[in-house]
Design a protein around this motif. Structure first.
Motif, PDB file in Angstrom:
ATOM      1  N   THR A   2       0.889  -1.299  -0.043  1.00  0.00           N
ATOM      2  CA  THR A   2       0.029   0.025  -0.095  1.00  0.00           C
ATOM      3  C   THR A   2       0.752   1.315   0.100  1.00  0.00           C
ATOM      4  O   THR A   2       2.053   1.202   0.567  1.00  0.00           O
ATOM      5  CB  THR A   2      -0.832   0.159   1.074  1.00  0.00           C
ATOM      6  OG1 THR A   2      -0.004   0.091   2.395  1.00  0.00           O
ATOM      7  CG2 THR A   2      -1.805  -1.230   1.288  1.00  0.00           C
ATOM      8  N   ASP A   3       0.311   2.361  -0.489  1.00  0.00           N
ATOM      9  CA  ASP A   3       1.205   3.609  -0.315  1.00  0.00           C
ATOM     10  C   ASP A   3       0.764   4.174   0.737  1.00  0.00           C
ATOM     11  O   ASP A   3      -0.069   3.952   1.743  1.00  0.00           O
ATOM     12  CB  ASP A   3       0.361   4.737  -1.455  1.00  0.00           C
ATOM     13  CG  ASP A   3       0.977   4.205  -3.019  1.00  0.00           C
ATOM     14  OD1 ASP A   3       1.991   3.311  -3.174  1.00  0.00           O
ATOM     15  OD2 ASP A   3       0.337   4.408  -3.942  1.00  0.00           O
ATOM     16  N   ILE A   4       1.988   5.276   1.180  1.00  0.00           N
ATOM     17  CA  ILE A   4       1.843   5.740   2.411  1.00  0.00           C
ATOM     18  C   ILE A   4       0.899   6.966   2.680  1.00  0.00           C
ATOM     19  O   ILE A   4       1.231   7.620   1.668  1.00  0.00           O
ATOM     20  CB  ILE A   4       3.262   6.033   3.172  1.00  0.00           C
ATOM     21  CG1 ILE A   4       3.992   4.845   3.209  1.00  0.00           C
ATOM     22  CG2 ILE A   4       3.330   6.647   4.634  1.00  0.00           C
ATOM     23  CD1 ILE A   4       5.397   4.594   3.542  1.00  0.00           C
ATOM     24  N   ALA A   5       0.283   7.174   3.411  1.00  0.00           N
ATOM     25  CA  ALA A   5      -0.580   8.467   3.608  1.00  0.00           C
ATOM     26  C   ALA A   5      -0.335   9.078   4.816  1.00  0.00           C
ATOM     27  O   ALA A   5      -0.054   8.866   5.875  1.00  0.00           O
ATOM     28  CB  ALA A   5      -2.252   8.282   3.441  1.00  0.00           C
ATOM     29  N   ALA A   6      -0.410  10.551   4.727  1.00  0.00           N
ATOM     30  CA  ALA A   6      -0.469  11.261   5.923  1.00  0.00           C
ATOM     31  C   ALA A   6      -1.496  11.138   6.679  1.00  0.00           C
ATOM     32  O   ALA A   6      -2.467  10.804   6.132  1.00  0.00           O
ATOM     33  CB  ALA A   6      -0.260  12.765   5.717  1.00  0.00           C
ATOM     34  N   PRO A   7      -1.710  11.262   8.124  1.00  0.00           N
ATOM     35  CA  PRO A   7      -2.772  11.402   8.647  1.00  0.00           C
ATOM     36  C   PRO A   7      -3.942  12.239   8.286  1.00  0.00           C
ATOM     37  O   PRO A   7      -3.534  13.353   7.716  1.00  0.00           O
ATOM     38  CB  PRO A   7      -2.324  11.597  10.175  1.00  0.00           C
ATOM     39  CG  PRO A   7      -0.888  11.947  10.274  1.00  0.00           C
ATOM     40  CD  PRO A   7      -0.452  11.580   8.575  1.00  0.00           C
ATOM     41  N   ASN A   8      -5.026  12.460   8.450  1.00  0.00           N
ATOM     42  CA  ASN A   8      -5.969  13.407   8.375  1.00  0.00           C
ATOM     43  C   ASN A   8      -5.553  14.531   8.879  1.00  0.00           C
ATOM     44  O   ASN A   8      -5.474  14.847  10.371  1.00  0.00           O
ATOM     45  CB  ASN A   8      -7.186  13.025   8.562  1.00  0.00           C
ATOM     46  CG  ASN A   8      -7.761  12.067   7.522  1.00  0.00           C
ATOM     47  OD1 ASN A   8      -7.559  12.101   6.296  1.00  0.00           O
ATOM     48  ND2 ASN A   8      -9.066  11.270   8.364  1.00  0.00           N
ATOM     49  N   VAL A   9      -5.292  15.505   7.854  1.00  0.00           N
ATOM     50  CA  VAL A   9      -4.943  17.002   8.438  1.00  0.00           C
ATOM     51  C   VAL A   9      -5.580  17.822   7.532  1.00  0.00           C
ATOM     52  O   VAL A   9      -6.101  17.664   6.416  1.00  0.00           O
ATOM     53  CB  VAL A   9      -3.431  17.144   8.305  1.00  0.00           C
ATOM     54  CG1 VAL A   9      -2.400  16.187   9.208  1.00  0.00           C
ATOM     55  CG2 VAL A   9      -2.777  16.882   6.848  1.00  0.00           C
ATOM     56  N   SER A  10      -5.856  18.948   8.027  1.00  0.00           N
ATOM     57  CA  SER A  10      -6.309  20.130   7.122  1.00  0.00           C
ATOM     58  C   SER A  10      -5.242  20.953   6.526  1.00  0.00           C
ATOM     59  O   SER A  10      -4.255  21.096   7.107  1.00  0.00           O
ATOM     60  CB  SER A  10      -7.303  20.876   8.103  1.00  0.00           C
ATOM     61  OG  SER A  10      -7.728  22.312   7.554  1.00  0.00           O
ATOM     62  N   VAL A  65       6.072  14.225   9.283  1.00  0.00           N
ATOM     63  CA  VAL A  65       5.068  13.194   9.509  1.00  0.00           C
ATOM     64  C   VAL A  65       5.362  11.634   9.704  1.00  0.00           C
ATOM     65  O   VAL A  65       5.212  11.054  10.588  1.00  0.00           O
ATOM     66  CB  VAL A  65       3.953  13.222   8.319  1.00  0.00           C
ATOM     67  CG1 VAL A  65       2.833  12.036   8.444  1.00  0.00           C
ATOM     68  CG2 VAL A  65       3.297  14.656   8.413  1.00  0.00           C
ATOM     69  N   TRP A  66       6.533  11.393   8.711  1.00  0.00           N
ATOM     70  CA  TRP A  66       6.875   9.978   8.903  1.00  0.00           C
ATOM     71  C   TRP A  66       8.100  10.017  10.067  1.00  0.00           C
ATOM     72  O   TRP A  66       8.319   8.700  10.318  1.00  0.00           O
ATOM     73  CB  TRP A  66       7.734   9.893   7.686  1.00  0.00           C
ATOM     74  CG  TRP A  66       6.757   9.766   6.381  1.00  0.00           C
ATOM     75  CD1 TRP A  66       5.377   9.310   6.344  1.00  0.00           C
ATOM     76  CD2 TRP A  66       7.094  10.241   4.961  1.00  0.00           C
ATOM     77  NE1 TRP A  66       4.835   9.421   5.205  1.00  0.00           N
ATOM     78  CE2 TRP A  66       5.908  10.063   4.282  1.00  0.00           C
ATOM     79  CE3 TRP A  66       8.054  10.465   4.462  1.00  0.00           C
ATOM     80  CZ2 TRP A  66       5.921  10.331   2.873  1.00  0.00           C
ATOM     81  CZ3 TRP A  66       8.020  10.947   2.990  1.00  0.00           C
ATOM     82  CH2 TRP A  66       6.777  10.905   2.294  1.00  0.00           C
ATOM     83  N   GLY A  67       8.506  10.899  10.443  1.00  0.00           N
ATOM     84  CA  GLY A  67       9.559  10.955  11.711  1.00  0.00           C
ATOM     85  C   GLY A  67      10.906  10.409  10.944  1.00  0.00           C
ATOM     86  O   GLY A  67      11.564   9.909  11.688  1.00  0.00           O
ATOM     87  N   ILE A  68      11.064  10.908  10.013  1.00  0.00           N
ATOM     88  CA  ILE A  68      12.538  10.351   9.359  1.00  0.00           C
ATOM     89  C   ILE A  68      13.747  11.473  10.007  1.00  0.00           C
ATOM     90  O   ILE A  68      13.418  12.765   9.862  1.00  0.00           O
ATOM     91  CB  ILE A  68      12.541  10.539   7.717  1.00  0.00           C
ATOM     92  CG1 ILE A  68      11.431  10.079   7.007  1.00  0.00           C
ATOM     93  CG2 ILE A  68      13.787  10.505   7.262  1.00  0.00           C
ATOM     94  CD1 ILE A  68      11.213   9.939   5.701  1.00  0.00           C
ATOM     95  N   GLN A  69      14.704  10.730  10.615  1.00  0.00           N
ATOM     96  CA  GLN A  69      15.618  11.647  10.972  1.00  0.00           C
ATOM     97  C   GLN A  69      16.681  11.938   9.882  1.00  0.00           C
ATOM     98  O   GLN A  69      16.943  11.107   8.924  1.00  0.00           O
ATOM     99  CB  GLN A  69      16.414  10.855  12.011  1.00  0.00           C
ATOM    100  CG  GLN A  69      15.715  10.346  13.073  1.00  0.00           C
ATOM    101  CD  GLN A  69      15.196  11.510  14.151  1.00  0.00           C
ATOM    102  OE1 GLN A  69      15.767  12.557  14.433  1.00  0.00           O
ATOM    103  NE2 GLN A  69      13.844  11.533  14.169  1.00  0.00           N
TER     104      GLN A  69
END
Length: 128
Positions: A2-10, A65-69
């Motif tokens: 599956t593709d990665i999506a951001a959480p629902n944000v406005s 969002v993904w928490g990439i360092q």
């Protein structure tokens, strides 16, 4: 897969009357952005590298969002280590110059790189 999506944000930070959305990026793009971020690329540099219309703001947001360092042990947000392979004779010459100036090798290389960028000396250095 599956593709990665951001959480629902406005689009306007959750203000009333704005619909939530999910930004879905293909896994290949996610992997490429993550790899570049891990190498220390900035969001503008990543946007330029992938050249698909993504803005630096979108890239920076998704990295957050993904928490990439970033690829650095440095805690300053915009700094990253840049590994540069050098022959022993060049490392030796640079280390000797650093010692003459009372610096360590990494300080000397950082000062050279910053001065090169700040004063736009690319042509002078690279073109002879």
């Amino acid at each position: 897969m599956t593709d990665i999506a951001a959480p629902n944000v406005s689009p306007r930070n959750g203000k009333p009357g704005t619909p939530p959305y999910a930004d879905v990026w293909p896994n290949r793009k996610v992997a490429r952005v993550a790899a570049l971020a891990a190498k220390g690329y900035s969001a503008p540099a990543i946007a330029a590298e992938i050249s698909d219309g993504s803005t630096p703001s979108q890239i920076a947001h998704m990295i957050w969002v993904w928490g990439i360092q970033a690829g650095s042990s440095d805690t300053r947000r915009s700094y990253a280590d840049v590994p540069v392979p050098l022959a022993a004779k060049h490392r030796t010459a640079l280390a000797a110059e650093a010692k003459r100036r009372g610096m360590d090798l990494s300080e000397l290389l950082q000062k050279v790189a910053v001065t090169l960028c700040r004063d736009d000396l690319f042509g002078a250095v690279l073109d002879g």
